[in-house]
Design an enzyme around this catalytic site. Structure first.
Site, short mmCIF file in Angstrom:
data_model
loop_
_atom_site.label_atom_id
_atom_site.label_comp_id
_atom_site.label_asym_id
_atom_site.label_seq_id
_atom_site.Cartn_x
_atom_site.Cartn_y
_atom_site.Cartn_z
N ASN A 174 -11.05 -2.58 -5.51
CA ASN A 174 -10.25 -1.60 -6.27
C ASN A 174 -10.90 -1.20 -7.61
OD1 ASN A 174 -7.07 -2.85 -5.04
ND2 ASN A 174 -8.18 -1.04 -4.38
N ASP A 180 0.83 -1.21 0.00
CA ASP A 180 0.00 0.00 0.00
C ASP A 180 0.87 1.26 0.00
OD1 ASP A 180 -2.37 1.37 -0.05
OD2 ASP A 180 -2.76 1.19 2.10
C1 IPE Z 1 -5.51 -2.77 -0.29
O1 IPE Z 1 -5.16 -1.44 -0.41
C2 IPE Z 1 -5.47 -3.45 -1.63
C3 IPE Z 1 -4.14 -3.60 -2.23
C4 IPE Z 1 -3.01 -3.27 -1.70
C5 IPE Z 1 -4.15 -4.21 -3.54
P1 IPE Z 1 -6.26 -0.30 -0.59
O2 IPE Z 1 -5.51 0.97 -0.72
O3 IPE Z 1 -7.20 -0.64 -1.68
O4 IPE Z 1 -7.04 -0.39 0.80
P2 IPE Z 1 -7.95 0.70 1.54
O5 IPE Z 1 -8.95 1.20 0.56
O6 IPE Z 1 -7.02 1.79 1.98
O7 IPE Z 1 -8.54 -0.04 2.69
C1 IPE Z 2 -1.57 0.20 -3.33
O1 IPE Z 2 -1.35 1.57 -3.39
C2 IPE Z 2 -1.77 -0.40 -4.70
C3 IPE Z 2 -3.15 -0.81 -4.98
C4 IPE Z 2 -4.16 -0.74 -4.17
C5 IPE Z 2 -3.38 -1.33 -6.29
P1 IPE Z 2 -2.56 2.60 -3.40
O2 IPE Z 2 -2.90 2.91 -4.81
O3 IPE Z 2 -3.68 2.13 -2.56
O4 IPE Z 2 -1.86 3.85 -2.74
P2 IPE Z 2 -2.50 4.86 -1.71
O5 IPE Z 2 -3.01 4.05 -0.56
O6 IPE Z 2 -3.61 5.59 -2.43
O7 IPE Z 2 -1.38 5.76 -1.32
MG MG Z 3 -4.12 2.35 -0.60
#
Ligand code: IPE
Ligand code: IPE
Ligand code: MG
Length: 261
Positions: free
Chosen positions: A84, A36
């Site tokens: 997502n 993340d």
């Molecule tokens: C969890 O991260 C999913 C992945 C890392 C693929 P998200 O960024 O989607 O999670 P939330 O929305 O902060 O809970």
């Molecule tokens: C994790 O990084 C990757 C996926 C969920 C695909 P994020 O895209 O959630 O990054 P933040 O949480 O918005 O910084």
């Molecule tokens: Mg995230």
């Protein structure tokens, strides 16, 4: 006076020290990572979010090699959750293209490290090109018998549990299974993580970026995992961070409901 070590050498020696601090007998068999912070990493640099995803892909390669060199048996990476899809379409498209880019570039290197690719999640909803890239990578690495690199792609734990339950219900109805046989062990066989047998459950779960939640990841499988939350954004995550997080794992006392050994 000239410095004795260049910054790079200093960094490498620090990394080496972190690695040497680990007990090689107690490397977690299965490490799962909620990768993340890609978006925030990019935003901090005034770059589009997808640049963070691109950098995150490079980190996957580096961390895969580091984990494999340590003797980790399964590395599960949360790449795309069932939630997502709520993101802007351009970002989703970019994320669906990443496995194509990743496997095109890195499959030969994965093979040279004896790494086998596995994917869990609902593949049927992925674009065709992503499905093809995933299937090719699985096929090309199927005879590798070192670490399993397991991508959770369009994965959601609640869906996984619901699907397992439906399948169990069907098997009971078809008299393939008797209700009295259903227990934790049988239930686990119906989950996607059965592909990872005997390492179905993570020993260590790491989440980067400072968030402290599970976000629908491996709810069943993490019942007794050690959880490590680190502030580092995924695109900044280095082998040294992995060693530090494994060291935290090694300093824990896993009791599984029993008493301290
Ligand atoms: C969890 O991260 C999913 C992945 C890392 C693929 P998200 O960024 O989607 O999670 P939330 O929305 O902060 O809970
Ligand atoms: C994790 O990084 C990757 C996926 C969920 C695909 P994020 O895209 O959630 O990054 P933040 O949480 O918005 O910084
Ligand atoms: Mg995230």
């Amino acid at each position: 006076m000239y410095p004795l070590f260049s910054n790079k050498e200093k960094k490498n020696s620090q990394e080496q020290l972190e690695k040497e601090a680990l007990d090689p007998q107690r490397i977690p068999n299965h490490i799962a990572v909620i990768m993340d912070g890609n978006g925030r990493w990019a935003q901090k640099r005034h770059l589009p979010r997808v640049v963070g995803h691109k950098q995150g892909m490079e980190v996957v390669e580096v961390i895969t090699k580091a984990a494999s060199n340590l003797g980790v048996k399964v590395l599960t990476l949360y790449a795309f959750s069932t939630e997502n899809w709520k993101r802007p379409v351009d970002e989703v498209n970019y994320l669906m293209d990443l496995p194509v880019k990743f496997f095109n570039r890195f499959v030969p290197e994965l093979i040279s490290h004896n790494v086998q690719v596995n994917v869990m999640g609902d593949e049927s909803k992925l674009p065709k090109k992503t499905q093809v890239a995933v299937h090719n990578a699985i096929e090309q690495t199927k005879s590798c018998d070192g670490m399993i690199l397991n991508f959770a792609l369009n994965y959601g734990s609640r869906t996984e549990i619901v699907e397992a339950t439906k399948k169990i219900a069907r098997d009971v109805k078809d008299e393939q299974l008797d209700e009295s046989q259903i227990n934790d062990e049988i239930f686990a066989k119906y989950l996607m993580s059965e592909q990872l047998h005997p390492y179905n459950d993570p020993d260590l779960l790491i989440r980067t970026s400072g968030e402290q939640r599970i976000s629908n990841f491996l709810l069943w499988q993490i019942a007794y995992s050690e959880l490590v939350f680190t502030e580092v954004y995924w695109p900044d995550y280095k082998p040294q961070n992995l060693y530090e997080d494994i060291l935290k794992f090694q300093q824990r006392n896993r009791r599984f409901g029993g008493i301290k050994a």
